[in-house]
Design a protein around this motif. Structure first.
Motif, short mmCIF file in Angstrom:
data_model
loop_
_atom_site.label_atom_id
_atom_site.label_comp_id
_atom_site.label_asym_id
_atom_site.label_seq_id
_atom_site.Cartn_x
_atom_site.Cartn_y
_atom_site.Cartn_z
N ASP A 57 18.61 5.00 10.05
CA ASP A 57 17.36 5.46 9.45
C ASP A 57 16.52 4.29 8.94
O ASP A 57 15.35 4.47 8.59
N ALA A 58 17.12 3.10 8.87
CA ALA A 58 16.40 1.91 8.42
C ALA A 58 15.49 1.41 9.54
O ALA A 58 15.47 1.94 10.65
N SER A 59 14.76 0.36 9.26
CA SER A 59 13.85 -0.18 10.28
C SER A 59 14.61 -0.75 11.47
O SER A 59 14.07 -0.82 12.58
N SER A 60 15.85 -1.17 11.26
CA SER A 60 16.71 -1.69 12.32
C SER A 60 18.14 -1.69 11.83
O SER A 60 18.40 -1.59 10.62
N LEU A 61 19.09 -1.82 12.77
CA LEU A 61 20.48 -1.97 12.37
C LEU A 61 20.66 -3.24 11.56
O LEU A 61 21.44 -3.27 10.60
N GLU A 62 19.95 -4.31 11.95
CA GLU A 62 20.06 -5.57 11.20
C GLU A 62 19.67 -5.37 9.74
O GLU A 62 20.33 -5.88 8.83
N SER A 63 18.61 -4.61 9.50
CA SER A 63 18.15 -4.37 8.14
C SER A 63 19.18 -3.56 7.36
O SER A 63 19.49 -3.88 6.20
N GLU A 64 19.73 -2.52 7.98
CA GLU A 64 20.73 -1.71 7.28
C GLU A 64 21.98 -2.52 6.99
O GLU A 64 22.53 -2.48 5.88
N PHE A 65 22.46 -3.28 7.98
CA PHE A 65 23.67 -4.08 7.79
C PHE A 65 23.46 -5.17 6.74
O PHE A 65 24.38 -5.49 5.99
N THR A 66 22.26 -5.73 6.68
CA THR A 66 21.98 -6.75 5.67
C THR A 66 22.12 -6.16 4.27
O THR A 66 22.74 -6.76 3.38
N GLY A 67 21.57 -4.97 4.06
CA GLY A 67 21.69 -4.33 2.76
C GLY A 67 23.13 -4.02 2.40
O GLY A 67 23.54 -4.22 1.24
N LEU A 68 23.91 -3.57 3.36
CA LEU A 68 25.31 -3.25 3.09
C LEU A 68 26.12 -4.51 2.82
O LEU A 68 27.01 -4.53 1.96
N ALA A 69 25.81 -5.59 3.53
CA ALA A 69 26.54 -6.85 3.34
C ALA A 69 26.24 -7.48 1.99
O ALA A 69 27.07 -8.21 1.43
N GLN A 70 25.06 -7.22 1.45
CA GLN A 70 24.64 -7.85 0.21
C GLN A 70 25.01 -7.04 -1.03
O GLN A 70 24.66 -7.42 -2.15
N GLN A 71 25.74 -5.96 -0.86
CA GLN A 71 26.23 -5.22 -2.02
C GLN A 71 27.15 -6.11 -2.84
O GLN A 71 28.04 -6.77 -2.30
N ASN A 72 26.95 -6.11 -4.13
CA ASN A 72 27.68 -7.00 -5.02
C ASN A 72 29.07 -6.46 -5.31
O ASN A 72 29.23 -5.35 -5.82
N THR A 73 30.11 -7.26 -4.97
CA THR A 73 31.48 -6.83 -5.28
C THR A 73 31.85 -7.12 -6.73
O THR A 73 32.79 -6.54 -7.26
N ASP A 74 31.12 -8.03 -7.38
CA ASP A 74 31.27 -8.29 -8.82
C ASP A 74 32.72 -8.58 -9.20
O ASP A 74 33.29 -7.95 -10.09
N ILE A 75 33.32 -9.55 -8.52
CA ILE A 75 34.69 -9.95 -8.85
C ILE A 75 34.69 -11.43 -9.22
O ILE A 75 33.83 -12.20 -8.81
N SER A 76 35.70 -11.82 -10.01
CA SER A 76 35.82 -13.22 -10.42
C SER A 76 37.28 -13.62 -10.42
O SER A 76 38.18 -12.79 -10.47
N GLY A 77 37.49 -14.93 -10.37
CA GLY A 77 38.83 -15.50 -10.28
C GLY A 77 38.86 -16.53 -9.18
O GLY A 77 37.82 -16.93 -8.65
N THR A 78 40.05 -16.98 -8.80
CA THR A 78 40.18 -17.95 -7.72
C THR A 78 41.31 -17.53 -6.78
O THR A 78 42.24 -16.83 -7.16
N SER A 79 41.17 -17.99 -5.55
CA SER A 79 42.20 -17.74 -4.53
C SER A 79 42.50 -19.05 -3.82
O SER A 79 41.59 -19.79 -3.44
N THR A 80 43.78 -19.33 -3.66
CA THR A 80 44.24 -20.50 -2.92
C THR A 80 45.02 -20.04 -1.70
O THR A 80 45.88 -19.15 -1.82
N PHE A 81 44.71 -20.62 -0.55
CA PHE A 81 45.40 -20.26 0.69
C PHE A 81 45.83 -21.53 1.40
O PHE A 81 45.04 -22.48 1.54
#
Length: 303
Positions: A137-161
Motif C-alpha cells: 500500500d506504500a509508494s513502493s516496496l522499498e519505501s515500506e521495507f525502509t520503514g520496517l527496517a528503521q523501527q527502533n529495537t531500543d536495546i542496549s548492552g554489548t555482544s562479543t563474537f
C-alpha cells in the motif's frame, strides 16, 4: 448464448484477478525479538565486540527459486541495503519441495514453527514484524521495507563474537552477551545461535530467472542460553561447530544471532497466507457463483 457466455467469462476473470492484488499489511509476529548479525567468513578467524544499538536490522527472507514474486521482494531489499544497513538471511523453502535444492528441511521447519507460514515471499524484520507477499500500500516496496527496517529495537548492552577456524569444515564459536536494557519479558528464553550462510549459490534451473541466489541460510546451530533478565550478569559460551556443506563454492560464513523464544507460542499466527487468501477469495467466489447462475439462466432462455 455466445455473447452471454463471453461476458460472464470476462467478469469471472476480472473477479478472480482482483483477489491476488490485495496488499497484505505488515503484522506483529508475536514470536519474539531477534538481534545480532556479527559474522566472519568460515575460513577466517577473528573476534569482534559491538554495542547492541549498533547491530544491523536482521531480515529473514522466505523465498524459493521458482517464486517470481520473490524477485521483486529481494530486489527491493537490495535497493535499501546500503541506506538501512539491513543484514539479509534467505531461507529457501525445503519441506515438500521439488524445485528448489538450496533449502534445508530443518531451517524451513524452524521458520514454519516460528511464523506459521510455508508459502513465499515473506519478510520478517528483527523477528517481530512480518510482511507477507509482494504487494504494498506504500509508494513502493522499498519505501515500506525502509520503514520496517528503521523501527527502533531500543536495546542496549554489548555482544562479543569470536570464530576460530580449526579445519576446512569446522571451527569454534565463542560469544559473550552483556545485556543492558533488552526489554524482554522474564518468561521465555533468549538463545544464541550460529547461522551458517552461503554468500551465493548458483542454480541456473531456477525458474524465477535469478540463477545466482544470495544469503542462503544453510544451517542454524544452537550455541547456548542467555540470562536476559534486567541487570543480569554477562552470559557466555563456547561451541565446536561442524559446518554444513555449501551448495557450491567455498563461500560460507558464520553469523551470531540472538533469538527470544516465547513459551507456548501458538504455531499458527493470526494472519497466515492461507487465511488471507481464503478471505480474499470469498467475495470473488460468491460473485463467480452468482455469475454462473446468470449464465445458466441465459442458456435456459436461449434453449
Amino acid at each position: 448464448m455466445r455473447k452471454a457466455s463471453h461476458l460472464v467469462g470476462i467478469l469471472i476473470l476480472a473477479a478472480l484477478s482482483s483477489t491476488f492484488s490485495v496488499a497484505a499489511p505488515a503484522t506483529t509476529t508475536d514470536a519474539g525479538m531477534m538481534f545480532g548479525g556479527q559474522w566472519f567468513e568460515a575460513n577466517q578467524s577473528g573476534t569482534s565486540t559491538v554495542n547492541l544499538s549498533d547491530l544491523p536490522p536482521v531480515v529473514e527472507v522466505y523465498t524459493a527459486t521458482w517464486c517470481s514474486n520473490c524477485v521483486d521482494v529481494e530486489h527491493a531489499l537490495d535497493g535499501i541495503e546500503n541506506e538501512t544497513g539491513i543484514q539479509q538471511y534467505h531461507i529457501h523453502r525445503a519441506i515438500n519441495e521439488g524445485q528448489d535444492p538450496l533449502g534445508s528441511v530443518a531451517v524451513d521447519q524452524r521458520f514454519h514453527d516460528r511464523y506459521g507460514v510455508m508459502a513465499p515471499p515473506v519478510v520478517v524484520f528483527n523477528g517481530s514484524t512480518m510482511k507477507v507477499g509482494s504487494v504494498t500500500d506504500a509508494s513502493s516496496l522499498e519505501s515500506e521495507f525502509t520503514g520496517l527496517a528503521q523501527q527502533n529495537t531500543d536495546i542496549s548492552g554489548t555482544s562479543t563474537f569470536g570464530w576460530n577456524m580449526t579445519s576446512n569444515t569446522s571451527g569454534v564459536a565463542t560469544w559473550v552477551l552483556d545485556p543492558g536494557n533488552l526489554g524482554l519479558p522474564d518468561e521465555g528464553s533468549l538463545v544464541a545461535y550460529a547461522w551458517i550462510v552461503e554468500d551465493s549459490a548458483n542454480f541456473e534451473e531456477g525458474t524465477n530467472g535469478l540463477e545466482d541466489y544470495p544469503h542462503v541460510v544453510r544451517g542454524i546451530l544452537e550455541l547456548g542460553e542467555v540470562n536476559h533478565t534486567a541487570n543480569s550478569a554477562p552470559s557466555s559460551g563456547t561451541s565446536s561447530i561442524t559446518l554444513p556443506d555449501a551448495y557450491d563454492g567455498n563461500d560460507l560464513s558464520v553469523h551470531l544471532i540472538y533469538q527470544f523464544n516465547i513459551p507456548d507460542v501458538v504455531d499458527e499466527p493470526e494472519l497466515r497466507i492461507s487465511d488471507e487468501t481464503d478471505r480474499a477469495l470469498l467475495p470473488a467466489m460468491s460473485l463467480v457463483t452468482s455469475l454462473g447462475i446468470v449464465l445458466g439462466a441465459a442458456l435456459v432462455r436461449r434453449d
